[in-house]
Each structure stands twice: as C-alpha cells, then as structure tokens.
Motif scaffolding. Structure first.
Motif, short mmCIF file in Angstrom:
data_model
loop_
_atom_site.label_atom_id
_atom_site.label_comp_id
_atom_site.label_asym_id
_atom_site.label_seq_id
_atom_site.Cartn_x
_atom_site.Cartn_y
_atom_site.Cartn_z
N MET A 1 0.66 -1.39 -0.30
CA MET A 1 0.31 -0.19 0.50
C MET A 1 0.75 1.75 0.27
N SER A 2 0.32 1.84 -0.75
CA SER A 2 1.33 3.07 -0.88
C SER A 2 0.78 4.56 0.06
N ASP A 3 1.90 4.90 1.08
CA ASP A 3 1.66 5.85 2.22
C ASP A 3 1.58 7.32 1.21
N SER A 4 1.80 7.63 0.22
CA SER A 4 1.82 8.79 -0.50
C SER A 4 0.64 8.94 -0.80
N LYS A 35 -2.26 -3.08 7.54
CA LYS A 35 -2.25 -3.48 7.82
C LYS A 35 -2.16 -2.22 9.87
N GLY A 36 -3.07 -1.83 9.97
CA GLY A 36 -2.04 -0.65 11.06
C GLY A 36 -2.39 -0.79 12.37
N SER A 37 -1.79 -0.52 12.92
CA SER A 37 -1.54 -1.43 14.85
C SER A 37 -0.40 -0.24 14.62
N GLN A 38 -0.66 -0.66 16.25
CA GLN A 38 -0.27 0.04 17.47
C GLN A 38 0.48 0.27 18.49
N ARG A 39 1.83 0.81 19.03
CA ARG A 39 2.66 -0.02 20.42
C ARG A 39 3.08 1.21 21.02
N ILE A 40 2.20 0.49 22.59
CA ILE A 40 2.52 1.47 23.34
C ILE A 40 3.44 1.74 23.77
N ALA A 41 4.11 2.84 24.30
CA ALA A 41 5.20 3.29 24.46
C ALA A 41 5.61 3.22 25.68
N VAL A 66 -0.93 9.82 29.91
CA VAL A 66 -0.42 10.30 29.41
C VAL A 66 0.05 8.64 28.80
N ARG A 67 -0.73 8.25 27.44
CA ARG A 67 -0.19 7.25 26.42
C ARG A 67 0.32 7.35 25.99
N ARG A 68 1.35 6.73 25.37
CA ARG A 68 2.09 7.69 24.29
C ARG A 68 2.38 6.10 23.03
N ARG A 69 1.90 6.79 22.02
CA ARG A 69 2.42 5.29 21.43
C ARG A 69 2.73 5.22 19.83
N VAL A 70 3.12 4.71 19.43
CA VAL A 70 3.84 4.25 17.72
C VAL A 70 2.71 3.98 16.94
N ILE A 71 2.18 4.80 16.03
CA ILE A 71 0.83 4.37 15.25
C ILE A 71 1.79 3.62 14.11
N GLU A 72 1.23 2.09 13.36
CA GLU A 72 1.98 1.98 12.40
C GLU A 72 0.94 1.35 11.11
N LEU A 73 1.53 1.33 10.13
CA LEU A 73 0.88 0.89 8.90
C LEU A 73 2.32 0.16 7.81
N ASP A 74 1.24 -0.85 8.63
CA ASP A 74 1.99 -2.28 7.58
C ASP A 74 3.70 -2.53 8.14
N ALA A 75 3.43 -1.91 9.13
CA ALA A 75 4.48 -2.28 10.11
C ALA A 75 6.05 -1.33 10.33
N VAL A 76 5.61 -0.26 9.45
CA VAL A 76 5.63 1.06 9.60
C VAL A 76 5.40 2.31 10.60
#
Length: 180
Positions: A1-4, A35-41, A66-76
C-alpha cells in the motif's frame, strides 16, 4: 500500500465504537488493504508539560495521564501520538495502563461517562526532533506535521488532548465542515 496516497479524516477517531468493533485505526487501514497497528511505548502519570497543561486547564507540572504510542502502517512507523487525560478521568483506568483498549480510548471514555461533543485541532509543520526522526525513520530534510487535538465534553471541559507527529510527505489531512 502506498503511503503517499493516505488521506486521514478525524471523525472515526472521535466517535465511540459499537461493542465488538475493532479500534478505528486498524479498521481504517484494513479498509484500504493495509495493516494498522500501534505500540504503547509508555502509559501512566506524568507532570503536565506547559502546552498540555494549557489545553487541559491544569497547572504546568500537575499530574496528568499519558499514553505514548507509535502508530504503524504495514509495520512502518507513520505517526507518534501522545494522548493526555486529566487524572480525575484516567487515574486507575485502562487509560493509565499499557494494555490495548478494545474499541479504543474514545470508547472507554464514553463507557466512563465522558463523551466528546466538540473538538479543536491545530496543525503545524516543522522539522522533526532527532528522536522523532529516528522513531519515524525519516531522512535529514523531511518535515513533519504536528496535529494537536483537544476534545471537550458537553460542559466544555477538556477530556483528552492528543499531540500527533507524522511525516508530512506521507499524510494528507482532510476536513469536512457542515455549515449551518
């Protein structure tokens, strides 16, 4: 999937989900073949930074959650989001923990009796900090968009403040406003 080609709208992230529905980001990414995912840092109480304190109507340095998250699209990594809550709303709830929240935080807020009715968003562009550049895997000359979102309840009390940073070249924000 293209990010742009990614176009983001805010409404799905402001509306509580129906029971059994996945969180909004995963559903949005899946609807576009990703595939959208997130990590709670990090999650928990911190002293309110000045900007957050002003948004939430508390004194700088007072505790907030606070909830600090890294949001990912296709593991990026595609977004860094710090979401802040007044302690009287979030202390002792799943908002203060690192576990995923079924249906997302907005759904949990609604279950706790805090429903957003008005949102203010401010968008700016700037160069990323070194930490943001590394986390988002950016080159040296790539700017970021910063979106600050404040959600208020029916009594105009702040219930949530989101501070998001995303690569400018991978994002287009869309706003639709009903007039009248």
């Amino acid at each position: 999937m293209s990010d742009s080609a990614w176009v983001s709208t805010s409404m799905p992230y402001l509306t509580p989900r129906e029971k059994g529905q996945p969180e909004a980001w995963g559903e949005e990414a899946a609807s576009r073949g990703g595939k959208g995912s997130q990590r709670i840092a990090h999650a928990g109480e911190v002293p309110a930074p000045e900007e957050v304190a002003a948004l939430l109507g508390v004194a700088a340095g007072e505790p907030v959650v606070v909830r600090r998250r890294v949001i990912e699209l296709d593991a990026v990594p595609c977004e860094l989001t710090d979401t802040y809550y007044p302690v009287e709303i979030a202390r002792g709830t799943r908002l203060a923990g690192t576990g995923k929240i079924r249906g997302g935080a907005v759904t949990l807020l609604a279950e706790l009796g805090h429903i957003g009715v008005r949102v203010r968003e401010d968008v700016t562009a700037r160069m990323p900090t070194a930490q943001e550049r590394e986390a988002l895997r950016l080159g040296g000359e790539e700017p970021v968009l910063r979106l600050n979102r404040l959600t208020l309840d029916g009594a105009d009390r702040p219930i949530q403040a989101d501070m998001m940073v995303m690569p400018a070249h991978r994002q287009r924000l869309r706003y639709e406003i009903r007039i009248g």
